[in-house]
Design a protein around this motif. Structure first.
Motif: not given
Length: 230
Positions: A197-203
């Motif tokens: 379900k992850i559409t984006a990620f950052t630190n």
């Protein structure tokens, strides 16, 4: 099952409850108690801890003239070679995750089917149930793994978020984590997310559409390693 740790017994019992072909006949906290149970009950499969007071699991197994099929559950690696000489089905290292438990059960069903083609068995890992069974307000709910967006810890409870509903069940998040398949990622001491379900990620966080879930400092390296593989 035989284990001197009540929490370890509870985890295995929870896993067993999710497989219709299995049933817990007895729970023992030492080998001597189990010896008496085996005198009066027919047991097909035994989950056996190794390090226990009075008599170790290995010594107990050696004492049985006609033992059932055995899956060892232990926190110690050093007994692996000796255990296989005793022809155990599998050797599970604690803490035992849900998918590893199923692989051991798969071996059990396949071994039974070799002897009796009428017996129930699991043909492949595709036969692993695709849902999680949880309790809320005295009701039993089946939640599809693919429907879960994320789960969050509320002390002794876990809140499961799906697109359709939110279910809160009494469970420690560390135990709940072990019930999930490998595509779920623990990003924080309080959060587990469905990597599909992850559409984006950052630190600092992962995004599940418009939902932002934090990444804990101690989880960063592991999270990023897993995200690279997904």
């Amino acid at each position: 099952m035989i284990d001197d740790k009540p929490l370890a017994c509870a985890l295995i019992a929870n896993y067993v409850s999710k497989i219709p072909q299995l049933e817990v006949l007895a729970t023992c906290h030492n080998a001597l108690e189990a010896f008496e149970i085996l005198k009066v009950k027919h047991v097909d499969l035994l989950f056996l801890d190794i390090q226990m007071p009075t008599l170790t699991g290995i010594d107990f197994l050696k004492s049985l003239s006609n033992p059932p099929k055995v899956i060892l559950t232990t926190a110690y690696r050093e007994y692996a070679l000796e255990s296989y000489e005793l022809e155990v089905l599998d050797y599970l290292l604690k803490p035992i995750p849900f998918d590893r438990f199923f692989k051991a059960i798969d071996k059990y069903f396949k071994s039974v089917s070799t002897l009796n083609s009428q017996s129930s068995r699991i043909e492949s890992t595709e036969d692993i149930p695709n849902y999680l069974q949880v309790n809320m307000n005295k009701k039993h709910y089946r939640v599809l793994f693919n429907d879960i967006i994320y789960a969050e810890s509320l002390k002794d409870y876990v809140r499961i978020h799906t697109y359709e509903e939110t279910i809160t069940t009494k469970e420690k998040i560390s135990v709940f984590e072990n019930m999930l398949p490998p595509f779920f990622i623990r990003t924080h001491r309080s959060y587990i997310v469905n990597s599909k379900k992850i559409t984006a990620f950052t630190n600092q966080d992962v995004e599940l559409d418009d939902i932002e879930i934090p990444i804990g400092i101690s989880y960063k390296q592991r999270v990023f390693e897993l995200l690279k593989k997904t």
